[in-house]
Enzyme design. Structure first.
Site, PDB file in Angstrom:
ATOM      1  N   CYS A 121     -32.877 -10.611 -45.643  1.00 26.04           N
ATOM      2  CA  CYS A 121     -31.993  -9.565 -45.099  1.00 26.04           C
ATOM      3  C   CYS A 121     -30.962  -9.080 -46.108  1.00 26.04           C
ATOM      4  O   CYS A 121     -30.322  -8.056 -45.897  1.00 26.04           O
ATOM      5  CB  CYS A 121     -31.288 -10.071 -43.854  1.00 26.04           C
ATOM      6  N   HIS A 261     -24.617  -6.315 -42.068  1.00 21.46           N
ATOM      7  CA  HIS A 261     -25.967  -6.616 -41.566  1.00 21.46           C
ATOM      8  C   HIS A 261     -25.885  -6.763 -40.045  1.00 21.46           C
ATOM      9  O   HIS A 261     -24.959  -7.378 -39.518  1.00 21.46           O
ATOM     10  CB  HIS A 261     -26.470  -7.906 -42.207  1.00 21.46           C
ATOM     11  N   ASN A 291     -32.053  -6.620 -34.911  1.00 20.05           N
ATOM     12  CA  ASN A 291     -31.991  -7.023 -36.317  1.00 20.05           C
ATOM     13  C   ASN A 291     -33.253  -6.531 -37.024  1.00 20.05           C
ATOM     14  O   ASN A 291     -34.346  -7.041 -36.767  1.00 20.05           O
ATOM     15  CB  ASN A 291     -31.881  -8.548 -36.386  1.00 20.05           C
TER      16      ASN A 291
HETATM   17  N1  ACO Z   1     -32.832 -16.090 -23.170  1.00 23.76           N
HETATM   18  C1  ACO Z   1     -32.259 -17.022 -22.392  1.00 23.76           C
HETATM   19  N2  ACO Z   1     -31.840 -18.204 -22.877  1.00 23.76           N
HETATM   20  C2  ACO Z   1     -32.019 -18.443 -24.184  1.00 23.76           C
HETATM   21  C3  ACO Z   1     -32.624 -17.526 -25.049  1.00 23.76           C
HETATM   22  C4  ACO Z   1     -33.032 -16.302 -24.487  1.00 23.76           C
HETATM   23  N3  ACO Z   1     -33.605 -15.333 -25.232  1.00 23.76           N
HETATM   24  N4  ACO Z   1     -32.650 -18.038 -26.284  1.00 23.76           N
HETATM   25  C5  ACO Z   1     -32.087 -19.268 -26.213  1.00 23.76           C
HETATM   26  N5  ACO Z   1     -31.715 -19.504 -24.939  1.00 23.76           N
HETATM   27  C6  ACO Z   1     -31.059 -20.689 -24.411  1.00 23.76           C
HETATM   28  C7  ACO Z   1     -31.299 -21.922 -25.241  1.00 23.76           C
HETATM   29  O1  ACO Z   1     -32.503 -22.539 -24.878  1.00 23.76           O
HETATM   30  C8  ACO Z   1     -30.097 -22.775 -24.872  1.00 23.76           C
HETATM   31  O2  ACO Z   1     -30.341 -23.379 -23.655  1.00 23.76           O
HETATM   32  P1  ACO Z   1     -29.830 -24.882 -23.358  1.00 23.76           P
HETATM   33  O3  ACO Z   1     -28.350 -24.805 -23.489  1.00 23.76           O
HETATM   34  O4  ACO Z   1     -30.350 -25.147 -21.992  1.00 23.76           O
HETATM   35  O5  ACO Z   1     -30.470 -25.721 -24.440  1.00 23.76           O
HETATM   36  C9  ACO Z   1     -28.984 -21.733 -24.658  1.00 23.76           C
HETATM   37  O6  ACO Z   1     -29.657 -20.466 -24.447  1.00 23.76           O
HETATM   38  C10 ACO Z   1     -28.044 -21.593 -25.808  1.00 23.76           C
HETATM   39  O7  ACO Z   1     -28.793 -21.465 -26.993  1.00 23.76           O
HETATM   40  P2  ACO Z   1     -28.100 -21.339 -28.389  1.00 23.76           P
HETATM   41  O8  ACO Z   1     -29.143 -21.336 -29.458  1.00 23.76           O
HETATM   42  O9  ACO Z   1     -26.988 -22.337 -28.472  1.00 23.76           O
HETATM   43  O10 ACO Z   1     -27.459 -19.884 -28.256  1.00 23.76           O
HETATM   44  P3  ACO Z   1     -26.495 -19.175 -29.233  1.00 23.76           P
HETATM   45  O11 ACO Z   1     -25.279 -18.752 -28.543  1.00 23.76           O
HETATM   46  O12 ACO Z   1     -26.347 -19.906 -30.550  1.00 23.76           O
HETATM   47  O13 ACO Z   1     -27.300 -17.831 -29.562  1.00 23.76           O
HETATM   48  C11 ACO Z   1     -28.609 -16.852 -31.284  1.00 23.76           C
HETATM   49  C12 ACO Z   1     -28.553 -17.903 -30.203  1.00 23.76           C
HETATM   50  C13 ACO Z   1     -28.494 -15.488 -30.643  1.00 23.76           C
HETATM   51  C14 ACO Z   1     -29.944 -16.968 -32.008  1.00 23.76           C
HETATM   52  C15 ACO Z   1     -27.433 -17.065 -32.289  1.00 23.76           C
HETATM   53  O14 ACO Z   1     -27.364 -18.424 -32.673  1.00 23.76           O
HETATM   54  C16 ACO Z   1     -27.545 -16.212 -33.515  1.00 23.76           C
HETATM   55  O15 ACO Z   1     -27.484 -14.994 -33.460  1.00 23.76           O
HETATM   56  N6  ACO Z   1     -27.670 -16.838 -34.686  1.00 23.76           N
HETATM   57  C17 ACO Z   1     -27.761 -16.123 -35.933  1.00 23.76           C
HETATM   58  C18 ACO Z   1     -29.111 -15.550 -36.063  1.00 23.76           C
HETATM   59  C19 ACO Z   1     -29.232 -14.643 -37.245  1.00 23.76           C
HETATM   60  O16 ACO Z   1     -28.287 -14.066 -37.694  1.00 23.76           O
HETATM   61  N7  ACO Z   1     -30.458 -14.533 -37.723  1.00 23.76           N
HETATM   62  C20 ACO Z   1     -30.843 -13.656 -38.707  1.00 23.76           C
HETATM   63  C21 ACO Z   1     -30.372 -13.974 -40.066  1.00 23.76           C
HETATM   64  S1  ACO Z   1     -31.310 -13.338 -41.357  1.00 23.76           S
HETATM   65  C22 ACO Z   1     -32.261 -12.184 -40.784  1.00 23.76           C
HETATM   66  O17 ACO Z   1     -31.709 -11.249 -40.340  1.00 23.76           O
HETATM   67  C23 ACO Z   1     -33.751 -12.309 -40.785  1.00 23.76           C
END
Ligand code: ACO
Length: 334
Positions: A121, A261, A291
């Site tokens: 990215c 980004h 994204n």
């Molecule tokens: N729908 C419903 N529930 C979900 C989903 C979904 N799509 N995805 C995860 N959950 C659940 C999980 O299972 C978890 O459940 P649990 O508590 O029962 O175990 C709960 O939601 C919380 O999950 P987390 O992973 O803790 O959620 P978080 O608030 O961290 O959000 C996310 C997840 C959106 C992926 C976040 O961590 C994020 O954006 N991280 C950065 C990602 C990023 O920037 N990636 C790209 C970088 S480089 C590039 O662009 C290729």
């Protein structure tokens, strides 16, 4: 040191921008039918409402070509004038030839060298850095930097933690000489390979070539540790922003538009608050495109230019991060 033969009057800058997105929209409601998720969860955790998905017969070069053509038109440059084409991508049309070579042919850029670069990215930041060096050194007059990714091709639509995040598209910029009052003011790039384990695609390379087993065990899809990636992003982007501002002897108040980004609106908000920035000075496209990997910054920059959110003479600050981990910032007076 500049060796472009123009003394101190000119330096590398952005001459024009372009972008291209698929027409097909995949909404959160559509995803609710595919995996166990909800519009409420996706919007509150990511800020994404919909994303664009390329058609089954399309490939990255189709969008890279369109974005490149639009950037050339906005710069008023002919394809034959290009000396170099770079395509930043993690989803090339195929392993080789490079997507940049495919674009070069279809553009009719008969005098251009072409290669792909892979910094996930952060690819557009890396590309702008290289283009600026080539132009300032006098080795190239015009460089087309394209970032294009069809992340839908490597997204596992059985994995709800990643499939809600990603979309397809391409963005581009033509880099050439501009009057010294404008142009690139500072760059900062970084990488920490130790973070590679948090965001990667295991299959398809020399470590794990495609096999029946690799396909069955879903190794050809992106894998991500969301929370670790989130922490990296906020930390790395903050460092990069501070570095380019200090190198250019500018303050955040001198920046007219932050183009971050677009990975998660909560990451963008964390950066915005750290920098004490008004939301009006931040470009957001995450809600409608999700994204789009390396393309997210040039797509957002192109929209900002077209919507008049950043005008000639104003300062834009692009900042991104991605797999590697890689990150970077580009400070430019448009
Ligand atoms: N729908 C419903 N529930 C979900 C989903 C979904 N799509 N995805 C995860 N959950 C659940 C999980 O299972 C978890 O459940 P649990 O508590 O029962 O175990 C709960 O939601 C919380 O999950 P987390 O992973 O803790 O959620 P978080 O608030 O961290 O959000 C996310 C997840 C959106 C992926 C976040 O961590 C994020 O954006 N991280 C950065 C990602 C990023 O920037 N990636 C790209 C970088 S480089 C590039 O662009 C290729």
């Amino acid at each position: 040191m500049e060796q472009n033969g123009l003394g101190s009057k000119m330096r590398a800058g952005i001459l024009g921008t372009g972008s291209a997105l698929p027409n097909k929209v995949l909404t959160n409601q559509d995803l609710e039918k595919i995996v166990d998720t909800s519009d409420e969860w996706i919007v509150s955790r990511t800020g994404i409402r919909e994303r664009r998905i390329a058609g089954a017969t399309e490939a990255t070069s189709d969008y890279a070509l369109l974005a490149g053509q639009r950037a050339l038109a906005s710069a008023g440059i002919q394809a034959e004038d290009l000396d170099m084409i770079m395509v930043a991508t993690v989803t090339p049309d195929m392993m080789f030839p490079s997507t940049a070579s495919l674009v070069q042919d279809r553009l009719g850029a008969t005098h251009a060298a072409a290669f792909d670069l892979e910094a996930a990215c952060s690819g557009f930041m890396y590309g702008e850095f290289l283009a600026s060096g080539l132009v300032n050194s006098g080795q190239c007059k015009y460089v087309l930097v394209i970032a294009g990714d069809l992340l839908s091709r490597i997204t596992d639509y059985e994995d709800r933690s990643t499939c809600v995040l990603f979309g397809d598209g391409a963005g581009a910029a033509v880099v050439g000489l501009v009057p010294k009052e404008r142009g690139f003011l500072a760059f900062h790039l970084g990488s920490d390979g130790a973070g590679g384990k948090f965001l990667y695609m295991p299959g398809g390379g020399s470590r794990l070539p495609a096999s029946q087993e690799s396909v069955q065990s879903r190794q050809h899809f992106l894998k991500m540790e969301g929370q670790e990636t989130f922490k990296y992003a906020v930390r790395a982007m903050g460092v990069s922003v501070e570095r380019v501002l200090s190198d250019a002897h500018l303050e955040m108040t001198d920046v007219d538009l932050l183009v971050p980004h677009q990975a998660n609106v909560r990451i963008i908000e964390a950066i915005r608050q750290r920098l004490h920035l008004d939301p009006a000075k931040v470009m957001y496209t995450i809600e409608k495109y999700g994204n789009t990997s390396a393309s997210s910054i040039p797509i957002a920059l192109d929209e900002a230019v077209r919507e008049g959110k950043v005008m000639q003479g104003q300062v834009a600050l692009m900042v991104g991060f991605g797999a590697g981990m890689t990150w970077g910032a580009v400070l430019v007076r448009m």
